[in-house]
Motif scaffolding. Structure first.
Motif, short mmCIF file in Angstrom:
data_model
loop_
_atom_site.label_atom_id
_atom_site.label_comp_id
_atom_site.label_asym_id
_atom_site.label_seq_id
_atom_site.Cartn_x
_atom_site.Cartn_y
_atom_site.Cartn_z
N PHE A 1 50.90 72.52 25.57
CA PHE A 1 50.07 71.95 24.51
C PHE A 1 49.32 70.74 25.08
CE2 PHE A 1 53.90 73.59 22.07
CZ PHE A 1 53.33 74.85 21.88
N VAL B 1 62.46 73.07 15.23
CA VAL B 1 63.08 74.38 14.96
C VAL B 1 64.59 74.25 14.90
CG1 VAL B 1 63.30 76.75 15.74
CG2 VAL B 1 61.15 75.53 16.07
N GLN C 1 47.81 79.27 22.91
CA GLN C 1 48.44 78.17 22.20
C GLN C 1 49.27 78.70 21.03
OE1 GLN C 1 48.19 74.62 22.84
NE2 GLN C 1 47.68 75.54 24.80
N ARG D 1 63.15 84.71 18.23
CA ARG D 1 62.33 83.83 19.07
C ARG D 1 63.07 82.55 19.45
NH1 ARG D 1 56.67 84.70 15.86
NH2 ARG D 1 56.05 86.62 16.92
N PHE E 1 54.45 81.96 30.31
CA PHE E 1 53.22 82.75 30.37
C PHE E 1 52.49 82.56 31.69
CE2 PHE E 1 54.14 81.63 26.02
CZ PHE E 1 53.89 82.78 25.30
N GLU F 1 50.49 81.73 20.85
CA GLU F 1 51.60 82.53 21.39
C GLU F 1 52.72 81.63 21.87
OE1 GLU F 1 49.81 85.02 24.29
OE2 GLU F 1 49.10 86.47 22.79
N ALA F 2 52.35 80.53 22.56
CA ALA F 2 53.38 79.63 23.06
C ALA F 2 54.16 79.02 21.89
CB ALA F 2 52.75 78.53 23.91
N ALA F 3 53.43 78.64 20.84
CA ALA F 3 54.10 78.04 19.68
C ALA F 3 55.03 79.05 19.02
CB ALA F 3 53.07 77.53 18.69
N MET F 4 54.54 80.29 18.87
CA MET F 4 55.37 81.32 18.23
C MET F 4 56.58 81.64 19.08
SD MET F 4 52.86 84.06 16.40
CE MET F 4 51.65 84.30 17.68
N ALA F 5 56.37 81.72 20.41
CA ALA F 5 57.47 82.08 21.29
C ALA F 5 58.57 81.03 21.25
CB ALA F 5 56.96 82.25 22.73
N LEU F 6 58.20 79.77 20.91
CA LEU F 6 59.22 78.73 20.82
C LEU F 6 59.96 78.78 19.49
CD1 LEU F 6 57.28 75.73 22.37
CD2 LEU F 6 59.41 76.70 23.23
N GLY F 7 59.53 79.68 18.60
CA GLY F 7 60.23 79.83 17.32
C GLY F 7 59.64 78.99 16.20
N LEU F 8 58.49 78.36 16.43
CA LEU F 8 57.88 77.58 15.36
C LEU F 8 57.37 78.53 14.27
CD1 LEU F 8 55.69 75.04 17.41
CD2 LEU F 8 57.87 74.60 16.33
#
Lengths: 368, 250
Positions: B97, B113, A263, B84, B91, A265-272
């Motif tokens: 989410f 973002v 969770q 990013r 993945f 990683e997915a958030a970080m990968a989206l640029g959040l």
């Protein structure tokens, strides 16, 4: 074909459930063996010994009429005390002609909370945050007074259920955000922040609330320069809030640890960024996982407010204690304490039910 | 090692990484040009996932240089977040989410973002859901979808940020066999539209039909880089031959 279908349908019918009669249920569950029978009879007898006299005392032989102890002559509970002194149980020593201010503040609170229960209202979170910031100011202005002709009511005169609600309300609304920050800090990658949070949590969790309240009311003034004086209630509020924040932090940390790494990683990968990730992805999941723990802490906090009696504030329990020291009502401690206990129970039970409702609502759409 | 003549958008030079004592990446050199499709394969533990995760800094490299879209990856948070935004990732375990509906999953990043207005973000999200062929699932929660559908939502979610590069970390490994195709179809379509893609996968059919070149990794090193036609028919290294014989036997 039709016949075959019918038999097939008959075959998949659920097994016929035995209709359980009361007698059969009793025999199966309570009298299945000789020792179960013995235990049943023994427990039944004990319940009879305790409950019947209590019921007789609390209801059958009880008195509620009259307005003095003299009216109570049946040997049962004297609820007259509670009836006559109800105002003090609820408002403490708050001046009688000013009690409408407390009522008004409660009505405002109830009305202001209505939008939070509207499912269609989109900005509930923003609204709640605003409420948490603004309402204490409104409440304090009303309770304390000193403006527009409202006479000042010193905090030392606040008491009873009203004071319990003030302390619990402030404690609950302050401890949740503080606890979240502490929990995040404890998991931070920055060593300074992490150590500070760990130190705070372990220190506060390691001492009883009584100690903290004593420190706040007796020790703190010794360290402050002469002339600087915080209100006693204010000090108790800070103490209670910090204390429950430490507990809250650990409850929330439990939720944070249950969130899979993917969770993040997915958030970080989206640029959040960190706060966006935490606020939009991690906390919504973590908090809903630990609702039972959070409410548990709230309920504990609600009951812990009664400890403020030791620093001379009279919450619901404190008032119950104070009222029975009145020579007119001597010897009625049981009634007074039972009533106070009932008051605490109502609120704790309501919180528990509300949390169950929230859990059900949140899990309605979402299945993992 | 360079993979082609196109203008490079990902450059890795002598990239090293250690997990404690364990040397995972031992001097990776790789260039990926714009619009190129790279398939990375190799035995498990060869460092292929770690390498692709270094490209958007889900893993930090300790030596060497990584430049993505002209920005060098340093510990500067601004650089990392800038990269990013331009790099989408899919993945193995979907990582949708679970507390948000499909459409909310998709519009989250654009709204917060990129600061796209909600309505615009929703329109983009719906068009992407149509591209991955599940617009009717927009208001369901991820837990109500099949694995293949979830992975397609994950692809759409990454595309919502209009990335220049897409990274796929074993996107079909967690899927039931009958769902692999629906995900690969979406990826092939994406490749045909000219997206720059780095894909870690064991789907050799996908590599053959889509990849500009195949990268074979073993024990933290890039052993061989070759176009699929050469890679599958005429591999140079013994390790590649061994690997291919193991996975292509049946």
């Amino acid at each position: 074909m039709a016949v075959r279908q019918q038999t097939a349908a008959a075959r998949v019918q659920p097994p016929i459930t035995e209709r359980v009669t009361v007698l059969a249920w009793l025999k199966h569950n309570l009298f299945s063996t000789w020792y179960n029978s013995l235990l049943t009879i023994l427990v039944g007898y004990l319940l009879y010994l305790v409950l019947v006299p209590f019921f007789r005392w609390a209801v059958l032989d009880a008195t509620i009429a009259g307005d003095s102890k003299a009216a109570c002559s049946f040997g049962g509970a004297c609820w007259t005390l509670v009836k006559v002194r109800l105002g003090q149980y609820v408002y403490g020593l708050y001046p009688e002609d000013q009690r409408w201010r407390v009522n008004l503040a409660l009505v405002i609170a109830a009305l202001a909370m209505v939008p939070l229960f509207l499912e269609r209202f989109r900005h509930r979170l923003t609204y709640a945050v605003g409420l948490v910031v603004i309402y204490p100011i409104v409440g304090y202005a009303l309770f304390y007074g000193g403006w527009m002709g409202l006479p000042v009511v010193e905090t030392s005169r606040w008491g009873g259920l009203f004071l319990t609600l003030v302390i619990a309300g402030v404690g609950i609304t302050a401890s949740l955000p503080l606890g979240i920050l502490l929990a995040l800090g404890r998991r931070s990658e920055m060593p300074v922040i992490r150590s500070l949070c760990v130190a705070f949590i372990e220190l506060v969790r390691g001492v009883p609330l009584v100690t903290i309240l004593f420190m706040a009311s007796v020790m703190l003034p010794l360290f402050l320069p002469a002339g600087v004086n915080f209100d006693k209630l204010m000090r108790a509020l800070v103490g209670v809030a910090l204390f429950s924040a430490a507990y809250m932090a650990e409850v929330i940390r439990g939720g944070l640890q249950a969130i899979p790494k993917g969770q993040y990683e997915a958030a970080m990968a989206l640029g959040l960024g960190y706060w966006q990730m935490t606020g939009l992805v991690i906390l919504p999941q973590a908090l809903r996982m630990v609702i039972p723990g959070i409410v548990n802490t709230f309920i504990g906090l609600f009951k812990d407010t009664s400890l403020v009696t030791i620093i001379g504030l009279f919450d619901l329990l404190g008032m119950a204690k104070l009222i029975v020291t009145d020579p007119q009502w001597l010897g009625l401690a049981a009634e007074s304490y039972i009533f106070a206990a009932f008051g605490f129970w109502i609120f704790c039970f309501a919180m528990s039910r509300y949390s169950q409702h929230v859990e059900r609502r949140l899990s309605a759409g979402e299945r993992r | 090692m360079t993979g082609g003549s196109a203008e490079p958008i990902i450059i890795m030079r002598d990239v090293h990484k250690w997990f404690g004592e364990f040397h995972v990446l031992k001097g990776i050199n790789l260039e990926v040009g714009k619009s190129q499709k790279v398939v990375v394969c190799g035995p498990s533990g060869s460092g292929k996932s770690t390498m692709i995760r270094c490209i958007n800094r889900l893993e930090e490299h300790q030596r060497g240089e990584i430049v993505v879209d002209g920005i060098e990856l340093t510990s500067d948070v601004k650089n990392v977040e800038a990269i990013r935004r331009e790099v989408g990732m899919v993945f193995q375990s979907f990582n949708l989410f679970p507390h948000l509906t499909v459409i909310e999953n998709l519009i989250l990043a654009p709204m917060w973002v990129r600061r796209v207005p909600r309505k615009e973000a929703e329109e983009l999200a719906m068009s992407l859901l149509e591209r991955v062929k599940i617009p009717e699932q927009a208001h369901k929660y991820p837990g109500q979808l099949s694995g293949g559908q979830q992975q397609r939502v994950a692809i759409a979610r990454a595309l919502c940020m209009k990335p220049k590069i897409m990274l796929f970390d074993e996107p079909t490994s967690a899927l039931d066999p009958e769902m692999v195709k629906e995900v690969l179809d979406v990826m092939i379509e994406l490749a045909n539209e000219g997206m720059t893609m780095v894909v870690v996968t064991h789907e050799m059919g996908f590599a053959k039909s889509v990849a500009d070149f195949v990268v074979f990794m073993d024990e933290g090193e890039i052993v061989e880089v070759a176009p699929p036609s050469v890679f599958f028919t005429n591999p140079k290294s013994d390790r590649t031959k061994l690997f291919l014989s193991q996975i292509l036997q049946h």
